[in-house]
Design a protein around this motif. Structure first.
Motif, PDB file in Angstrom:
ATOM      1  N   LYS A   1      -7.505   6.360   4.505  1.00 20.11           N
ATOM      2  CA  LYS A   1      -8.399   5.199   4.485  1.00 20.11           C
ATOM      3  C   LYS A   1      -8.487   4.557   5.866  1.00 20.11           C
ATOM      4  O   LYS A   1      -9.558   4.097   6.286  1.00 20.11           O
ATOM      5  CB  LYS A   1      -7.903   4.172   3.462  1.00 20.11           C
ATOM      6  CG  LYS A   1      -8.033   4.613   2.015  1.00 20.11           C
ATOM      7  CD  LYS A   1      -7.517   3.531   1.073  1.00 20.11           C
ATOM      8  CE  LYS A   1      -7.607   3.958  -0.372  1.00 20.11           C
ATOM      9  NZ  LYS A   1      -7.108   2.912  -1.299  1.00 20.11           N
TER      10      LYS A   1
ATOM     11  N   SER B   1       0.821  -1.211   0.000  1.00 19.53           N
ATOM     12  CA  SER B   1       0.000   0.000   0.000  1.00 19.53           C
ATOM     13  C   SER B   1       0.854   1.258   0.000  1.00 19.53           C
ATOM     14  O   SER B   1       0.499   2.258  -0.620  1.00 19.53           O
ATOM     15  CB  SER B   1      -0.928  -0.003   1.224  1.00 19.53           C
ATOM     16  OG  SER B   1      -1.821  -1.099   1.171  1.00 19.53           O
TER      17      SER B   1
ATOM     18  N   TYR C   1      -3.254   6.199   2.164  1.00 20.43           N
ATOM     19  CA  TYR C   1      -3.627   5.001   2.919  1.00 20.43           C
ATOM     20  C   TYR C   1      -4.008   5.356   4.350  1.00 20.43           C
ATOM     21  O   TYR C   1      -4.961   4.790   4.906  1.00 20.43           O
ATOM     22  CB  TYR C   1      -2.472   4.003   2.895  1.00 20.43           C
ATOM     23  CG  TYR C   1      -2.843   2.639   3.437  1.00 20.43           C
ATOM     24  CD1 TYR C   1      -3.820   1.864   2.813  1.00 20.43           C
ATOM     25  CD2 TYR C   1      -2.229   2.127   4.564  1.00 20.43           C
ATOM     26  CE1 TYR C   1      -4.171   0.617   3.306  1.00 20.43           C
ATOM     27  CE2 TYR C   1      -2.575   0.873   5.074  1.00 20.43           C
ATOM     28  CZ  TYR C   1      -3.534   0.126   4.440  1.00 20.43           C
ATOM     29  OH  TYR C   1      -3.885  -1.111   4.932  1.00 20.43           O
TER      30      TYR C   1
ATOM     31  N   ILE D   1      -7.612  -3.776   5.385  1.00 15.62           N
ATOM     32  CA  ILE D   1      -8.887  -3.066   5.533  1.00 15.62           C
ATOM     33  C   ILE D   1     -10.059  -4.027   5.397  1.00 15.62           C
ATOM     34  O   ILE D   1     -11.029  -3.961   6.170  1.00 15.62           O
ATOM     35  CB  ILE D   1      -8.964  -1.911   4.516  1.00 15.62           C
ATOM     36  CG1 ILE D   1      -7.982  -0.805   4.926  1.00 15.62           C
ATOM     37  CG2 ILE D   1     -10.385  -1.355   4.409  1.00 15.62           C
ATOM     38  CD1 ILE D   1      -7.879   0.346   3.944  1.00 15.62           C
TER      39      ILE D   1
END
Length: 305
Positions: A175, A43, A172, A289
Motif C-alpha cells: 500500500k 497495521s 501494508y 495513508i
C-alpha cells in the motif's frame, strides 16, 4: 434431545465471551509515542497487539506533558515504539519513572537523517539529535523503514506471531508503494516553478527531499521554537520575491502566524496540512495513508493552477 441441544448451545454461548476475553488478554501490549506510530503498529500487528498511543489524534508530540497514566501504560507494556531523533524529549524520564521492563525500539533506525537549523531550513546529514529533523515519516520511502523496524520488533517480542507480522507488513508495504507512486503522480501536475510551499513549522523537509517541493517555514523543526520578527520578515520577503501563490496551515499549530503572513503578502491560504499528528476517525487524516493523501491533494489543488 431438544433439551440437550439447548444446554450445549448455552454452554457454547457462555464460552464465547470468555474466549474473546482470553484473546484480548493474550495480545501484546504495545505503547506508541504518538498517533502516526500507533497507526503503523496497528497495521503490522493486527489482532495480535493491543496498542496504546501516548500523544493521541491532534496532539503535539513536541510539547507533550506526560501524565501518571502514561507511566502506568509503559509499565504494563511489553514494547514501546518511539521515533527518536530528539522528537520525544519528555520520554526518557517517563520510561525511567515507570519502572517497567518493556523493550524500547527506535523505529527511525536505518533512516538517512537531515540536519535542521532553527530558521526552518534543513540540509545535509545529522550527527546527533540536537539539530536533527525528526519528521522522517513525511517521506513515504522512510515510512517503509518504520514499518520494517516495527515488524522486526514485534517478531522479536512475539515470535509466535511471526507469520502474521510478516504478512501484515508485506500487505501494508504494498500500500505504501502505491501511495508513493500516487504522490509522485500528483507532484508532476504542479508546474516546476510553483513547487514552493509556506508552512508553519519545518516539518516537511523529508517530503521536500523525496518529492521535489520546497517548504519554507518561519518556525524550526520543533513547535517549541520561537518565531522572531526577523523570521517573519524573511518569509514575507521571499513570498513576494518568488511570487509564492499559497501558504498552508498545520493541524497542530496556531493559525494566526500563517494568517498574518497571508494578509501581508496577499497569498491565499491553500488549506491545512497534517504534519505531526493524525486526526480522529471522523477527520481528514485518521491513518497515515489518509494523511499523506490529504496533504498531496491539498498541495496540488492550491499549486497546480
Amino acid at each position: 434431545m431438544i433439551r440437550i441441544a439447548v444446554v450445549v448451545l448455552s454452554l457454547l454461548a457462555a464460552a464465547l465471551p470468555a474466549r474473546a476475553q482470553e484473546r484480548t488478554q493474550q495480545r501484546i501490549g504495545v505503547v506508541a509515542s504518538f498517533s502516526i506510530l500507533g497507526d503503523f503498529v496497528r497495521s503490522v500487528g493486527g489482532d495480535r497487539v493491543a496498542v496504546t498511543t501516548l500523544v493521541g489524534p491532534t496532539g503535539d508530540v513536541h510539547v507533550y506533558t506526560p501524565s501518571p497514566r502514561d507511566a502506568k501504560q509503559i509499565a504494563d507494556a511489553r514494547l514501546v515504539v518511539v521515533n527518536g531523533l530528539g522528537l520525544e524529549g519528555w520520554l526518557p524520564r517517563l520510561v525511567q519513572s515507570s519502572g517497567g521492563k518493556a523493550t524500547i525500539v527506535t523505529v527511525t533506525k536505518g533512516i538517512k537523517t537531515r540536519e535542521a537549523d532553527e530558521g526552518g531550513d534543513a540540509h545535509g546529514h545529522s550527527h546527533g539529535d540536537d539539530h536533527t529533523d525528526p519528521h522522517a515519516w513525511q517521506s513515504v520511502p522512510n515510512a517503509k523503514i518504520y514499518v520494517a523496524n516495527i515488524r522486526d520488533a514485534l517478531i522479536a517480542t512475539d515470535p509466535a506471531g511471526e507469520a502474521t507480522y510478516r504478512a501484515n507488513a508485506e500487505a501494508y508495504l504494498a500500500k505504501l508503494d502505491a501511495l508513493d507512486r500516487e504522490v509522485r503522480e500528483q507532484v508532476a501536475k504542479i508546474p516546476a516553478g510553483a513547487r514552493k510551499v509556506i508552512s508553519t513549522h519545518d516539518a516537511f523537509g523529508y517530503f521536500a527531499d523525496a518529492y521535489g517541493i520546497s517548504f519554507i517555514a518561519p518556525q524550526g523543526v520543533s513547535t517549541e521554537s520561537e518565531v522572531s520578527a526577523r523570521d517573519v520578515a524573511r518569509i514575507i520577503k521571499q513570498i513576494r520575491a518568488s511570487k509564492i501563490p499559497a501558504v498552508f496551515l498545520e493541524n497542530i499549530s496556531d493559525p494566526r502566524l500563517i494568517q498574518r503572513i497571508a494578509a501581508e503578502t496577499g497569498a491565499k491560504i491553500g488549506g491545512t496540512l497534517y504534519s505531526d499528528s493524525l486526526t480522529a476517525e471522523n477527520g481528514d487524516a485518521p491513518t497515515y495513508i489518509d494523511m499523506v493523501r490529504h496533504n498531496i491533494r491539498t498541495l496540488t489543488s492550491a499549486l497546480a493552477g
